[in-house]
Motif scaffolding. Structure first.
Motif, PDB file in Angstrom:
ATOM      1  N   ARG A 165       1.289  12.187   4.985  1.00 59.82           N
ATOM      2  CA  ARG A 165       0.092  11.461   4.516  1.00 59.82           C
ATOM      3  C   ARG A 165       0.475  10.210   3.743  1.00 59.82           C
ATOM      4  NH1 ARG A 165      -2.435  10.318   0.315  1.00 59.82           N
ATOM      5  NH2 ARG A 165      -0.978  11.463  -1.031  1.00 59.82           N
ATOM      6  N   GLN A 166       1.465  10.329   2.867  1.00 60.55           N
ATOM      7  CA  GLN A 166       1.896   9.179   2.080  1.00 60.55           C
ATOM      8  C   GLN A 166       2.454   8.069   2.972  1.00 60.55           C
ATOM      9  OE1 GLN A 166       4.672  10.719  -0.793  1.00 60.55           O
ATOM     10  NE2 GLN A 166       3.126  11.873  -1.912  1.00 60.55           N
ATOM     11  N   LEU A 167       3.265   8.442   3.966  1.00 63.15           N
ATOM     12  CA  LEU A 167       3.827   7.446   4.872  1.00 63.15           C
ATOM     13  C   LEU A 167       2.731   6.756   5.671  1.00 63.15           C
ATOM     14  CD1 LEU A 167       6.948   9.403   6.168  1.00 63.15           C
ATOM     15  CD2 LEU A 167       6.976   7.338   4.758  1.00 63.15           C
ATOM     16  N   VAL A 168       1.766   7.539   6.173  1.00 65.40           N
ATOM     17  CA  VAL A 168       0.664   6.965   6.940  1.00 65.40           C
ATOM     18  C   VAL A 168      -0.105   5.961   6.090  1.00 65.40           C
ATOM     19  CG1 VAL A 168      -1.590   7.475   7.972  1.00 65.40           C
ATOM     20  CG2 VAL A 168       0.403   8.867   8.565  1.00 65.40           C
ATOM     21  N   GLU A 169      -0.395   6.332   4.860  1.00 69.66           N
ATOM     22  CA  GLU A 169      -1.170   5.463   3.972  1.00 69.66           C
ATOM     23  C   GLU A 169      -0.425   4.155   3.689  1.00 69.66           C
ATOM     24  OE1 GLU A 169      -2.238   6.010  -0.598  1.00 69.66           O
ATOM     25  OE2 GLU A 169      -3.407   7.373   0.675  1.00 69.66           O
ATOM     26  N   LEU A 170       0.865   4.252   3.376  1.00 69.17           N
ATOM     27  CA  LEU A 170       1.651   3.052   3.069  1.00 69.17           C
ATOM     28  C   LEU A 170       1.779   2.136   4.288  1.00 69.17           C
ATOM     29  CD1 LEU A 170       4.452   4.710   0.907  1.00 69.17           C
ATOM     30  CD2 LEU A 170       2.770   3.044   0.108  1.00 69.17           C
ATOM     31  N   LEU A 171       1.974   2.706   5.459  1.00 68.47           N
ATOM     32  CA  LEU A 171       2.120   1.898   6.670  1.00 68.47           C
ATOM     33  C   LEU A 171       0.785   1.297   7.107  1.00 68.47           C
ATOM     34  CD1 LEU A 171       4.639   4.217   8.513  1.00 68.47           C
ATOM     35  CD2 LEU A 171       5.080   1.832   7.859  1.00 68.47           C
ATOM     36  N   GLN A 172      -0.291   2.042   6.948  1.00 69.70           N
ATOM     37  CA  GLN A 172      -1.605   1.478   7.275  1.00 69.70           C
ATOM     38  C   GLN A 172      -1.929   0.288   6.385  1.00 69.70           C
ATOM     39  OE1 GLN A 172      -4.217   4.892   6.935  1.00 69.70           O
ATOM     40  NE2 GLN A 172      -4.274   5.201   9.152  1.00 69.70           N
ATOM     41  N   GLN A 173      -1.636   0.435   5.094  1.00 71.19           N
ATOM     42  CA  GLN A 173      -1.914  -0.662   4.160  1.00 71.19           C
ATOM     43  C   GLN A 173      -1.017  -1.862   4.432  1.00 71.19           C
ATOM     44  OE1 GLN A 173      -1.428   1.139   0.307  1.00 71.19           O
ATOM     45  NE2 GLN A 173      -3.407   2.188   0.367  1.00 71.19           N
ATOM     46  N   GLY A 174       0.294  -1.577   4.616  1.00 74.01           N
ATOM     47  CA  GLY A 174       1.238  -2.666   4.803  1.00 74.01           C
ATOM     48  C   GLY A 174       1.066  -3.412   6.109  1.00 74.01           C
ATOM     49  N   LEU A 175       0.712  -2.694   7.182  1.00 78.57           N
ATOM     50  CA  LEU A 175       0.573  -3.311   8.501  1.00 78.57           C
ATOM     51  C   LEU A 175      -0.874  -3.672   8.822  1.00 78.57           C
ATOM     52  CD1 LEU A 175       2.946  -0.914  10.480  1.00 78.57           C
ATOM     53  CD2 LEU A 175       3.426  -3.278   9.818  1.00 78.57           C
ATOM     54  N   ARG A 176      -1.798  -3.247   7.968  1.00 79.51           N
ATOM     55  CA  ARG A 176      -3.229  -3.508   8.155  1.00 79.51           C
ATOM     56  C   ARG A 176      -3.700  -3.038   9.527  1.00 79.51           C
ATOM     57  NH1 ARG A 176      -4.173  -9.436   5.249  1.00 79.51           N
ATOM     58  NH2 ARG A 176      -3.349  -8.810   3.201  1.00 79.51           N
ATOM     59  N   THR A 177      -3.397  -1.774   9.804  1.00 85.04           N
ATOM     60  CA  THR A 177      -3.812  -1.165  11.056  1.00 85.04           C
ATOM     61  C   THR A 177      -4.155   0.293  10.832  1.00 85.04           C
ATOM     62  OG1 THR A 177      -3.144  -0.607  13.321  1.00 85.04           O
ATOM     63  CG2 THR A 177      -1.416  -0.570  11.664  1.00 85.04           C
ATOM     64  N   GLU A 178      -5.080   0.784  11.644  1.00 87.86           N
ATOM     65  CA  GLU A 178      -5.424   2.199  11.609  1.00 87.86           C
ATOM     66  C   GLU A 178      -4.572   3.004  12.586  1.00 87.86           C
ATOM     67  OE1 GLU A 178      -7.674   3.809   9.549  1.00 87.86           O
ATOM     68  OE2 GLU A 178      -7.598   1.854   8.549  1.00 87.86           O
ATOM     69  N   GLN A 179      -3.771   2.323  13.394  1.00 90.53           N
ATOM     70  CA  GLN A 179      -2.964   3.009  14.400  1.00 90.53           C
ATOM     71  C   GLN A 179      -1.670   3.557  13.785  1.00 90.53           C
ATOM     72  OE1 GLN A 179      -2.564   0.352  17.870  1.00 90.53           O
ATOM     73  NE2 GLN A 179      -3.942   1.734  18.923  1.00 90.53           N
ATOM     74  N   VAL A 180      -1.833   4.480  12.876  1.00 91.57           N
ATOM     75  CA  VAL A 180      -0.715   5.187  12.258  1.00 91.57           C
ATOM     76  C   VAL A 180      -1.121   6.653  12.155  1.00 91.57           C
ATOM     77  CG1 VAL A 180       0.901   5.314  10.324  1.00 91.57           C
ATOM     78  CG2 VAL A 180      -0.204   3.130  10.864  1.00 91.57           C
ATOM     79  N   ALA A 181      -0.279   7.547  12.629  1.00 94.98           N
ATOM     80  CA  ALA A 181      -0.640   8.968  12.612  1.00 94.98           C
ATOM     81  C   ALA A 181       0.603   9.840  12.524  1.00 94.98           C
ATOM     82  CB  ALA A 181      -1.433   9.335  13.874  1.00 94.98           C
TER      83      ALA A 181
END
Length: 591
Positions: A165-181
């Motif tokens: 969950r933490q990795l998904v949140e950080l990558l979504q914020q940093g890359l500005r995409t919802e395509q992280v799972a």
């Protein structure tokens, strides 16, 4: 510093005090401090320091220590003991099955100051020669060390989910995409996770690498990484972390391939499918939903938890996949503890919490009298609790508290309490808590005797395992499940992430034999109710349906179920006898 960190610090303090043979009253004081913090409804940090000894329940010294811990992360006496103890000896305190007194003897008398040195001494047979140890203790130490070594670099499902969950949140914020799972073992809800996998859809893979490089607590494995894959470890737990980077249009296909087990992806598809396997299908065709993948293959949709390659492809091809249990199907929580034994909250608090969260009932199962270490209930305390339950049921209706007990399965397989007391409960969860060092024959016979008792409603945590901490005692699963089928005894999936017992791989056999499952949080705190989610995931992995789940029954249905069982138990038992029958005296209850 949260409550869990405070508890760890107080427990370490108690262990170090015992290790150094200091005042036993201080040892008990810090053990008590850990227990007091564990019982709190709120973070200790939210209280005013003046409330630490009242609301917080701490003694004066522990309250002062807590203030220091909250402001500096440590306190003087803990510092003193840590400075006086080699770090390797502190590590030895984490070895399951040997306490501080034995570690002191190993350290002082054999000069052992690390886990590796302990292993070497045991392998050289030097530990068994030490007074108070012997060959059995030495063998147990070697077994514990081997289990610890095998557990290194692995985490529980809840820990894997949180890291994911933490990795998904950080990558979504940093890359500005919802395509992280999250994918892989975490998405399939394996009880123990070795690799936390995340899939990202992005046209800027280098930016994802930059984000991951800046995350504290991650260590990259440069040799194993590449432009479209970051690999490394989480430094605190040692668990592997893998982030797969795909083009946005390939995100679904990558997520699918990184989720399913190898056996699922390579299982033969029906002859009319456009590819021989799901892997080949996804690699040759672009999809924008996982549902479309299965439809194209001529299959029912397979939920992520079931993608293990254990016959689900054949069932999906035949249209025979079950409708899996969901959290919303659960109507109440069975197997919970209150302040009557070792729980953190009162009966009222446990009941009102469930009621306020939309559930219909609470099954209270405090420890029985044999579990003296956990405040097991005397017969008088049982009846006192029952009077309170009756009063609360009058106040809280239509919400219902069912009178249960977690009855210890004694060494001979009998249940704690005589029959006339067992007959006073609505239901009985029978569990083993002592004498865990059993071979398969002895352990299985002990469980079978308990299952044969007509008062036994449910078998609790059947193997006694603590994942990554302690192996369970070996049992003949088929014999136990078949006996539960014969006597219509339910089996719990203990939803505590440390247990998840019975293992999901036996859920299918339980259902085939008509044995109901119960998703039990074994909650000792209102926070513990959240663990039911992990039990549901394990049930889903095994194909569990709501129809085969005991606590998916409504309050009225469950009341009738318990009533019928209790009436038959009284008929076949001996409630007027003084000490109850032995399990072997009972014939099949539901033959």
């Amino acid at each position: 510093m949260d409550n869990r960190a405070l508890i760890r610090a107080f427990r370490l303090m108690a262990q170090l005090l015992e290790l150094h043979d200091e005042n036993p009253f201080k040892v008990r004081a810090y053990e008590g401090a850990a227990a007091a913090v564990d019982r709190l409804d709120v973070p200790l940090a939210d209280l005013d320091p003046s409330e630490f000894t009242t609301t917080g329940g701490l003694g004066k010294s522990a309250a002062q220590a807590a203030q220091a811990l909250l402001s500096t992360g440590t306190f003087p006496e803990l510092d003193r003991l840590q400075r006086a103890t080699p770090p390797g000896v502190v590590d030895m305190l984490n070895i399951k099955g040997i306490g501080p007194k034995k570690i002191r003897a190993l350290w002082r008398e054999l000069g052992i100051e690390s886990v590796d040195a302990l292993r070497e001494a045991a392998e050289q047979n030097r530990v068994s020669a030490l007074k108070g140890f012997g060959a059995k203790t030495q063998d147990a130490i070697l077994a514990a060390l081997e289990f610890t070594a095998q557990s290194r670099g692995k985490v529980l499902i809840n820990q894997g989910q949180e890291l994911g969950r933490q990795l998904v949140e950080l990558l979504q914020q940093g890359l500005r995409t919802e395509q992280v799972a999250v994918a892989g073992e975490v998405r399939r809800a394996l009880p123990v996770v070795e690799t936390v996998r995340v899939v990202v859809g992005t046209n800027q893979p280098w930016q994802a690498h930059e984000i991951l490089a800046g995350i504290d607590g991650l260590a990259a494995d440069e040799a194993a990484s590449g432009p479209f894959a970051w690999r490394g470890t989480a430094t605190q737990s040692g668990v592997k972390v893998e982030v797969q980077l795909a083009k946005p249009e390939d995100f679904i296909g990558c997520l699918f391939l990184q989720t399913g087990a190898e056996a699922h992806l390579t299982a033969p598809l029906p002859a009319k499918a456009p590819a021989p396997t799901l892997r080949r299908l996804v690699r040759t065709t672009r999809f924008f939903s996982e549902q479309a993948i299965y439809e194209t293959a001529g299959l029912q949709y397979v939920e992520p938890e079931m993608r293990e390659g254990q016959g689900e492809i054949e069932e999906a091809a035949a249209g025979k996949l079950p409708t899996l249990l969901t959290e919303q199907d659960l109507r109440g929580s069975l197997h919970n503890h209150s302040t009557y034994s070792d729980g953190a909250h009162s009966l009222r608090q446990m009941a009102e919490f469930l009621r306020d969260h939309g559930y219909q009932y609470l099954g209270i199962c405090d420890h029985s009298r044999a579990a003296h270490y956990a405040g097991g209930l005397s017969i008088e305390r049982v009846r006192e609790q029952h009077r309170e339950i009756e009063q609360l049921n009058r106040e809280l209706g239509p919400f219902r508290i069912f009178k249960g007990i977690e009855s210890d399965i004694l060494a001979d397989g009998s249940l704690d309490y005589p029959d006339e007391v067992l007959a006073e409960f609505d239901f009985i969860v029978a569990s083993v808590h002592s004498g865990l060092k059993m071979d398969q024959e002895r352990a299985t016979e002990r469980l079978l005797r308990a299952i044969q008792n007509p008062y036994c409603t449910m078998l609790g945590h059947p193997t006694g395992r603590l994942l990554l901490r302690r192996e369970g005692y070996p049992i003949d699963y088929e014999a136990v499940i078949d006996a539960c089928a014969e006597h219509q005894v339910a089996i719990e999936i203990n939803a505590n992430p440390w247990r998840l017992d019975i293992d999901w791989q036996w859920v299918r056999r339980c259902m085939e034999k008509g044995v109901r499952m119960s998703i039990n949080p074994d909650a000792h705190h209102t926070d513990g109710y959240a663990d039911m989610a992990y039990g549901v995931l394990q049930g889903r992995k095994g194909g569990l349906t709501a129809a085969m789940t005991l606590n998916a029954l409504t309050v009225g249905e469950l009341d009738e179920y318990f009533r019928q069982r209790r009436e038959k138990a009284v008929k076949f038992g001996s409630p007027k006898g003084g000490g109850g029958k032995k399990a072997t005296d009972y014939g099949p209850l539901f033959g």
